[in-house]
Design a protein around this motif. Sequence first.
Motif, PDB file in Angstrom:
ATOM      1  N   LEU A  58     -12.211   1.178  -5.916  1.00  0.00           N
ATOM      2  CA  LEU A  58     -12.235   2.546  -5.367  1.00  0.00           C
ATOM      3  C   LEU A  58     -12.132   2.539  -3.848  1.00  0.00           C
ATOM      4  O   LEU A  58     -11.424   3.341  -3.252  1.00  0.00           O
ATOM      5  N   LYS A  59     -12.877   1.617  -3.225  1.00  0.00           N
ATOM      6  CA  LYS A  59     -12.902   1.558  -1.760  1.00  0.00           C
ATOM      7  C   LYS A  59     -11.531   1.205  -1.195  1.00  0.00           C
ATOM      8  O   LYS A  59     -11.189   1.574  -0.073  1.00  0.00           O
ATOM      9  N   ILE A  60     -10.767   0.458  -1.967  1.00  0.00           N
ATOM     10  CA  ILE A  60      -9.434   0.071  -1.512  1.00  0.00           C
ATOM     11  C   ILE A  60      -8.472   1.248  -1.633  1.00  0.00           C
ATOM     12  O   ILE A  60      -7.509   1.359  -0.886  1.00  0.00           O
ATOM     13  N   GLY A  61      -8.753   2.145  -2.584  1.00  0.00           N
ATOM     14  CA  GLY A  61      -7.892   3.313  -2.675  1.00  0.00           C
ATOM     15  C   GLY A  61      -7.505   3.720  -4.085  1.00  0.00           C
ATOM     16  O   GLY A  61      -6.729   4.667  -4.251  1.00  0.00           O
ATOM     17  N   ALA A  62      -8.009   3.025  -5.103  1.00  0.00           N
ATOM     18  CA  ALA A  62      -7.743   3.475  -6.473  1.00  0.00           C
ATOM     19  C   ALA A  62      -8.425   4.832  -6.675  1.00  0.00           C
ATOM     20  O   ALA A  62      -9.423   5.142  -6.013  1.00  0.00           O
ATOM     21  N   ASP A  63      -7.885   5.633  -7.593  1.00  0.00           N
ATOM     22  CA  ASP A  63      -8.469   6.958  -7.835  1.00  0.00           C
ATOM     23  C   ASP A  63      -9.629   6.914  -8.829  1.00  0.00           C
ATOM     24  O   ASP A  63     -10.576   7.681  -8.721  1.00  0.00           O
ATOM     25  N   THR A  80       0.834  -1.209   0.000  1.00  0.00           N
ATOM     26  CA  THR A  80       0.000   0.000   0.000  1.00  0.00           C
ATOM     27  C   THR A  80       0.868   1.259   0.000  1.00  0.00           C
ATOM     28  O   THR A  80       1.673   1.452   0.902  1.00  0.00           O
ATOM     29  N   GLY A 119     -12.722  -0.660   3.956  1.00  0.00           N
ATOM     30  CA  GLY A 119     -11.960   0.460   4.504  1.00  0.00           C
ATOM     31  C   GLY A 119     -11.522   0.208   5.938  1.00  0.00           C
ATOM     32  O   GLY A 119     -10.402   0.535   6.314  1.00  0.00           O
TER      33      GLY A 119
END
Lengths: 369, 369
Positions: free
Chosen positions: A103-108, A67, A361
Amino acid sequence: MLAKHGFISALGRLTSHSPSSSSSSVLRRQEFLVRTLCGSRIHRPKLIRAMSSTSEADAENVLRIVTPSLDPKRHKGQAGKIAVIGGCREYTGAPYFAAISALKIGADLSHVFCTKDAATVIKSYSPELIVHPVLEESYSISQFSEEEKRKVQDKVLGEVDKWMERFDCLVIGPGLGRDQFLLECVSKIMVLAKKVNVPFVVDGDGLFLVTNSIELVKSYPLAVLTPNVNEYKRLVQKVLNCEVDEQNSEDQLRSLAKQIGGVTILKKGKSDLISNGETVRSVGIYGSPRRCGGQGDILSGSVAVFLSWAQQLKSSPESSLENPAILGCIAASGLLRKAASLAFTKHKRSTLTSDIIECLGERYGFLSY
Amino acid sequence: MLAKHGFISALGRLTSHSPSSSSSSVLRRQEFLVRTLCGSRIHRPKLIRAMSSTSEADAENVLRIVTPSLDPKRHKGQAGKIAVIGGCREYTGAPYFAAISALKIGADLSHVFCTKDAATVIKSYSPELIVHPVLEESYSISQFSEEEKRKVQDKVLGEVDKWMERFDCLVIGPGLGRDQFLLECVSKIMVLAKKVNVPFVVDGDGLFLVTNSIELVKSYPLAVLTPNVNEYKRLVQKVLNCEVDEQNSEDQLRSLAKQIGGVTILKKGKSDLISNGETVRSVGIYGSPRRCGGQGDILSGSVAVFLSWAQQLKSSPESSLENPAILGCIAASGLLRKAASLAFTKHKRSTLTSDIIECLGERYGFLSY
């Protein structure tokens, strides 16, 4: 792509637990982590327990390392641009689950390429996704001549290709269906992705396609297959010409991945098993007894994000970490299993896939940002 | 429009912290605020810190001053009527984010003008919006003669024009796409807006249009452009014929805004920079390291609301405040950055644009209603 953004500090952050912060201790810590991830045995009891007989990966550690740090200087897109190829008249939930999980994992940015029928519905699930209604199924072109059909196919491929180089990873298959015309287009999308070295995760109906045309992924090191029990069975039968051998599942998985030229396979099960034909890792932490449909879609979207992050980690000169696909699978498996476990604690037998996505999250709670 | 509704009391409210409520102290307080906003140096340590070397604006103060009081005597529409021009077959999330943000900030009515394909989806996101399915893309008129196409364009313009004078501000561009026919219509919508002095905020694909046809906004003082890193780069290349100079970003931004005849530009970044070719202000408070797509749409919707409020503030005879576009940009930037920061505290790396929108209201906690 994601180059040069925060991975050095992601590794650096991990050193903060060390009593000394000198550069040599940082280096030792990094070497320690590299060995943890890449399979060299070291003589610490905890790691021996984690790595030896069961090949159990330290999924939490992998998750931390893969991450990237969140840096206010970065701009939109640098934490990942993912595209899901899937969604047809029949299926709309699967591509949504994969795309929203990314998205929830952190991709933009998270895109979906699907048929027109599916697009309206998938768009309506969430304004966060970019949904392209570009795929076509046989029923909508049944009156067309062969020449016209070829033109439609060219148009579909053109629509996907103009975006291809912007993506860090594709997820091919969630809710794709089995329409012949559509699957032919998707075969060609895979060829386009390979041409520009965009990694892809193949799941669901994408695995049906690949099992029948194994050359589509053969020897492409950036391909990850994520079969469930039945999809794995068909793969073994087709590629190894035998039945699944549960007694020697690690060796058989290694053989299968090797036979397909070193693609990475994440075999889902009570414990997830991961191999690229060389090493085999398992992830058995946490998890949930609830088997509601859609969890595989969360996994495929998650693998896509972690794989693209791990690929950039690999390119960091400070790190000699290898196997971004394996790292991505370990991180994704660990994340999903923890989120499923959290959701099950809250909702028990009523747990739905959306509840697990809501917990993705929370899984990050242990990270220090 | 919003005339004569609560702006005097908005300024008046700010005087309530003063120990004296005599008219001369009210006047002094107002002058003090005017200087705070409009750049004259005064010798109070806090303001010197806020205004001098960094040109950092006091965004919280601007937000307080620009926001009108809520008066039960006012009726629907008086707190703002905003319209978003955007939303096509491919994009529906962006116009939704801009339009719903305007409502969440406090506008009374929020309209969206989009294509038929987009309208159904945008309507399904929220019953709060008024969605007009009036725009057309090339694919839906590909069989038409030039004469028929002209008629379609006239019809589109007629549908928008009949509403135009009712709007306090337009947002042009979120999810507009790049279809040539559609962009031609939007060019003409800009001309209609300018004719009746309706301000507009240009973002996303609207900036693509404007960068290629800079005369659409040139010398229109009620135009605000809100470019991100890439959009700004293209603007600089096109208008100033050079590359972005990060070392002299304030001067370059001032030159760019001046060159486009005094439009206001809000350059998004780690700190947001704002200029109308004369002054330059920055807003760097709060913010979040999460870069999920859609945050720019919240900003453009917010600028529209605050600009229209600030414009009414300007017309108040009790105030000599200037630059409503700059005030609107400062307030919107400060608001978004605070909301993003609040959302990030709650959701960390899982923060989605919808989570930030949910926090727009909380931002107002410091106001007394």
